[in-house]
Design a protein around this motif. Structure first.
Motif, mmCIF file in Angstrom:
data_model
loop_
_atom_site.group_PDB
_atom_site.id
_atom_site.type_symbol
_atom_site.label_atom_id
_atom_site.label_comp_id
_atom_site.label_asym_id
_atom_site.label_seq_id
_atom_site.Cartn_x
_atom_site.Cartn_y
_atom_site.Cartn_z
ATOM 1 N N ALA A 172 0.862 -1.181 0.000
ATOM 2 C CA ALA A 172 0.000 0.000 0.000
ATOM 3 C C ALA A 172 0.896 1.227 0.000
ATOM 4 O O ALA A 172 1.817 1.331 0.820
ATOM 5 C CB ALA A 172 -0.919 0.015 1.215
ATOM 6 N N SER A 232 -1.178 -1.266 -5.511
ATOM 7 C CA SER A 232 -1.598 -0.012 -4.898
ATOM 8 C C SER A 232 -1.549 1.096 -5.950
ATOM 9 O O SER A 232 -0.640 1.113 -6.790
ATOM 10 C CB SER A 232 -0.682 0.341 -3.719
ATOM 11 O OG SER A 232 -1.105 1.536 -3.078
ATOM 12 N N ALA A 261 -6.727 -2.148 -6.053
ATOM 13 C CA ALA A 261 -6.378 -0.744 -5.863
ATOM 14 C C ALA A 261 -7.488 0.101 -6.481
ATOM 15 O O ALA A 261 -8.144 -0.330 -7.437
ATOM 16 C CB ALA A 261 -5.039 -0.424 -6.525
ATOM 17 N N ARG A 300 -11.944 -2.317 -0.367
ATOM 18 C CA ARG A 300 -11.345 -1.014 -0.652
ATOM 19 C C ARG A 300 -12.450 0.038 -0.792
ATOM 20 O O ARG A 300 -13.513 -0.234 -1.369
ATOM 21 C CB ARG A 300 -10.530 -1.056 -1.957
ATOM 22 C CG ARG A 300 -9.345 -2.007 -1.915
ATOM 23 C CD ARG A 300 -8.222 -1.510 -1.043
ATOM 24 N NE ARG A 300 -7.092 -2.424 -1.038
ATOM 25 C CZ ARG A 300 -6.873 -3.347 -0.103
ATOM 26 N NH1 ARG A 300 -7.723 -3.475 0.913
ATOM 27 N NH2 ARG A 300 -5.820 -4.138 -0.173
ATOM 28 N N VAL A 356 -3.626 2.089 6.637
ATOM 29 C CA VAL A 356 -4.135 0.903 5.970
ATOM 30 C C VAL A 356 -4.673 -0.052 7.020
ATOM 31 O O VAL A 356 -3.994 -0.340 8.016
ATOM 32 C CB VAL A 356 -3.015 0.221 5.153
ATOM 33 C CG1 VAL A 356 -3.542 -1.028 4.472
ATOM 34 C CG2 VAL A 356 -2.450 1.192 4.133
#
Length: 323
Positions: A52, A297, A246, A181, A87
């Motif tokens: 990330a 990411s 992502a 996400r 994160v």
């Protein structure tokens, strides 16, 4: 007439296995060459499982925990989001979800998320004043927990056509390994299954979660043994799903495997396909990566993806996105 009814029944059961939507995956149309940034093994990082990018630093997840490293290249100074959120990852030692935030140098701060007690939480994303999580929930697939107020469950689990009588908890166990996400504007989120080709696109509005679209490229290939205390096991012909996702303001980038253990052995979890969606759940492109990856990411400032592989040297790659 009977043949037609049988066909209709089979199609209905197949569609119900992933509920609202089943789509055929388009064939990879473009091969993307990745650019190696560095070998993380040179920093003493091995067995990487995720990445990330937070500001100018990378949070790398390994089987031994979480590490923060600074970017070596000057190009990284163009990156935005130095005040980005941390994160959220499940800590297998603590058995809880922890928010990791890079600090000065390679230090990293870890703070457990405050989520309702009495549930087994496995994945989460944070908004400004709420948290959305998944776990072994039998009341709904997603739990919306506001900073102040009552937590609520939303959205039913996918239905497996081979096991229509599964309980909510059994479905929760089946879809326990998920990647979650949230969109930068916090109005949408995406949840993808690691062990099947299922991916949910959801909207968030005024404390409620709505399923916008459920896409399924392949249902889980499983065996369920026992009735009193059933055990759910994936077969060696099960196709792995999404290892990581992502997101940007207008796109969702999903690493997809599609491999089975029988076909690929111990590398069945690695991904060479990058699926690109919009936030309505429409598949826009499928790209073939010339190197396999397990984590990805998005960097807004550079408009590139960073990916990490679990190859011996633990290479980190940069993926330039087509215009």
């Amino acid at each position: 007439m009977m043949n037609k009814l049988l066909i209709v029944l089979i199609v209905t059961l197949f569609l119900s296995s992933c509920e609202e939507q089943v789509e055929e995956r388009i064939s990879p149309s473009t091969r993307l060459n990745v650019q190696k940034v560095e070998n993380l093994s040179e920093r003493g990082i091995f067995d990487a499982w995720g990445i990330a990018k937070v500001g100018n630093k990378f949070i790398i997840r390994t089987s031994n925990g979480v590490t923060a490293v600074s970017g070596k290249e000057t190009a990284l100074s163009r990156s935005k989001g130095s005040e980005a959120k941390g994160v959220c990852l499940f800590d297998f030692m603590r058995k809880e979800i922890v928010e990791y935030t890079p600090m000065n140098g390679d230090e990293i701060r870890s703070i457990p998320l405050e989520l309702p007690e009495g549930e087994q939480h496995l994945a989460a994303v944070k908004g400004s004043d709420f948290t959305i999580s998944t776990g072994i929930y039998d009341k709904g697939r997603y739990l919306y927990t506001p900073t102040a107020g009552e937590a609520k469950y939303f959205v039913a689990y996918p239905v497996h056509s081979g096991y229509l009588d599964m309980t909510g908890k059994q479905k929760a166990i089946l879809y326990a390994s998920s990647v979650l996400r949230i969109r930068p504007d916090e109005r949408s989120f995406v949840c993808a299954d690691m062990y099947s080709g299922g991916i949910d696109f959801c909207s968030v509005d005024n404390g409620s979660i709505t399923l916008v679209k459920r896409v399924c490229f392949h249902a889980p290939d499983i065996q369920v043994r026992g009735k009193e205390n059933p055990k759910i096991a994936y077969t060696k012909n099960n196709r792995m799903g999404f290892s990581d996702i992502a997101v940007s303001e207008d796109r969702v980038y999903a690493l997809h495997s599609g491999k089975t253990y029988n076909e690929s052995g111990k590398d069945f979890y690695t991904c060479n396909e990058l699926l690109v969606f919009d936030w309505d759940g429409n598949l826009l492109n499928t790209y073939m990566l010339d190197k396999s990856a397990v984590g990805v990411s998005y960097d807004e400032g550079e408009n590139v993806l960073y990916a990490v592989s679990n190859a011996p040297d633990i290479p980190m790659f940069r993926i330039h996105l087509p215009e």
